[in-house]
Motif scaffolding. Structure first.
Motif, PDB file in Angstrom:
ATOM      1  N   ILE A   5      85.870  84.087 -43.692  1.00  0.00           N
ATOM      2  CA  ILE A   5      86.766  83.948 -44.827  1.00  0.00           C
ATOM      3  C   ILE A   5      86.226  84.715 -46.018  1.00  0.00           C
ATOM      4  N   SER A   6      87.139  85.162 -46.846  1.00  0.00           N
ATOM      5  CA  SER A   6      86.754  85.949 -48.011  1.00  0.00           C
ATOM      6  C   SER A   6      86.196  85.028 -49.097  1.00  0.00           C
ATOM      7  N   PRO A   7      85.530  85.581 -50.092  1.00  0.00           N
ATOM      8  CA  PRO A   7      85.027  84.750 -51.204  1.00  0.00           C
ATOM      9  C   PRO A   7      86.143  83.975 -51.900  1.00  0.00           C
ATOM     10  N   LYS A   8      87.328  84.592 -52.043  1.00  0.00           N
ATOM     11  CA  LYS A   8      88.439  83.905 -52.678  1.00  0.00           C
ATOM     12  C   LYS A   8      88.901  82.721 -51.835  1.00  0.00           C
ATOM     13  N   GLU A   9      88.959  82.929 -50.523  1.00  0.00           N
ATOM     14  CA  GLU A   9      89.365  81.848 -49.624  1.00  0.00           C
ATOM     15  C   GLU A   9      88.330  80.721 -49.632  1.00  0.00           C
ATOM     16  N   LEU A  10      87.062  81.085 -49.690  1.00  0.00           N
ATOM     17  CA  LEU A  10      85.998  80.074 -49.752  1.00  0.00           C
ATOM     18  C   LEU A  10      86.103  79.260 -51.038  1.00  0.00           C
ATOM     19  N   LYS A  11      86.391  79.930 -52.137  1.00  0.00           N
ATOM     20  CA  LYS A  11      86.544  79.237 -53.418  1.00  0.00           C
ATOM     21  C   LYS A  11      87.725  78.279 -53.375  1.00  0.00           C
ATOM     22  N   LEU A  12      88.830  78.737 -52.796  1.00  0.00           N
ATOM     23  CA  LEU A  12      90.014  77.883 -52.652  1.00  0.00           C
ATOM     24  C   LEU A  12      89.686  76.653 -51.812  1.00  0.00           C
ATOM     25  N   LEU A  13      88.943  76.859 -50.737  1.00  0.00           N
ATOM     26  CA  LEU A  13      88.569  75.757 -49.850  1.00  0.00           C
ATOM     27  C   LEU A  13      87.688  74.745 -50.570  1.00  0.00           C
ATOM     28  N   GLN A  14      86.663  75.233 -51.249  1.00  0.00           N
ATOM     29  CA  GLN A  14      85.683  74.353 -51.877  1.00  0.00           C
ATOM     30  C   GLN A  14      86.229  73.640 -53.120  1.00  0.00           C
ATOM     31  N   GLU A  15      86.991  74.369 -53.930  1.00  0.00           N
ATOM     32  CA  GLU A  15      87.421  73.822 -55.219  1.00  0.00           C
ATOM     33  C   GLU A  15      88.756  73.072 -55.149  1.00  0.00           C
ATOM     34  N   HIS A  16      89.554  73.339 -54.129  1.00  0.00           N
ATOM     35  CA  HIS A  16      90.881  72.725 -54.088  1.00  0.00           C
ATOM     36  C   HIS A  16      91.164  71.962 -52.793  1.00  0.00           C
ATOM     37  N   LEU A  17      91.051  72.637 -51.650  1.00  0.00           N
ATOM     38  CA  LEU A  17      91.486  72.018 -50.396  1.00  0.00           C
ATOM     39  C   LEU A  17      90.620  70.836 -49.977  1.00  0.00           C
ATOM     40  N   ILE A  18      89.304  70.978 -50.080  1.00  0.00           N
ATOM     41  CA  ILE A  18      88.434  69.870 -49.684  1.00  0.00           C
ATOM     42  C   ILE A  18      88.594  68.671 -50.619  1.00  0.00           C
TER      43      ILE A  18
END
Length: 210
Positions: A5-18
């Motif tokens: 996953i890209s850095p943007k996708e990782l940020k979305l995962l960590q900061e929002h989805l989880i």
């Protein structure tokens, strides 16, 4: 092979989805409180109507829940709602019975899906729906088993808030126009579109903007 996953996708995962998944999990476990007395009262109103209409059709040898029998009895190509409604508008010889059939379907659905269906799923007078984070293409939550995002207005009174809380209703109607109006106001200080929306004015004319 796993996709990186890209850095943007990782940020979305960590900061929002989880964090969102944890919040949704808490909502699922807590559930929504149901006023069983109100539920029972509504069901008591539905049952006599259902029984009376079933008796009326029974006298004619027709089961109102049998599409095949309805098609044959009314001489229609289908028993779906659109076909029945169209036949009523064309003044079908048995128009009154067709109108009774539509009433039966409405009351039967309210009873079976939104009253008995909820009662059978109750746990300590609470209903625990399954919210899905990825349930729609637009990114909004979806709800299933049961769907609490599509409850008829007359059935919403069975859901009650816990002490110290309130239940609020939100409508995403014309959401794109609201977003557009907010952007117009932020960029140009022109609040005319926003004022129109706040006044409840339907804005189909904005579709013709060039």
């Amino acid at each position: 092979q796993l996709k990186r996953i890209s850095p943007k996708e990782l940020k979305l995962l960590q900061e929002h989805l989880i964090p969102l998944s944890h919040a949704i999990g808490n909502i699922r476990r807590r559930g929504f409180k149901v006023n069983v007395t109100t539920l029972a009262g509504l069901q008591a109103q539905c049952e006599p109507v259902i029984e009376a209409i079933e008796l009326e059709f029974g006298k004619l040898g027709v089961n109102p829940r049998s599409p095949k029998q309805l098609i044959n009895f009314f001489n229609l190509p289908s028993s779906n709602e659109d076909t029945v409604t169209s036949a009523i508008k064309r003044h079908h010889p048995q128009k009154d019975l067709l109108e009774l059939l539509l009433e039966y379907r409405k009351v039967y659905t309210l009873s079976s899906k939104y009253l008995l269906g909820i009662y059978q799923r109750l746990c300590n007078n609470r209903i625990h729906t399954n919210f899905k984070i990825d349930g729609t293409g637009t990114g909004r939550l979806s709800s299933e088993d049961p769907n609490l995002q599509n409850v008829p207005l007359e059935m919403r009174i069975i859901y009650i808030p816990d002490e110290g809380y309130t239940l609020r209703q939100a409508d995403y109607k014309q959401i794109e126009l609201w977003v557009g109006a907010a952007l117009v106001y932020l960029i140009t200080d022109d609040d005319s579109m926003l004022n129109d929306l706040q006044s409840g004015i339907d804005l189909p004319l904005y579709r013709d903007w060039e």
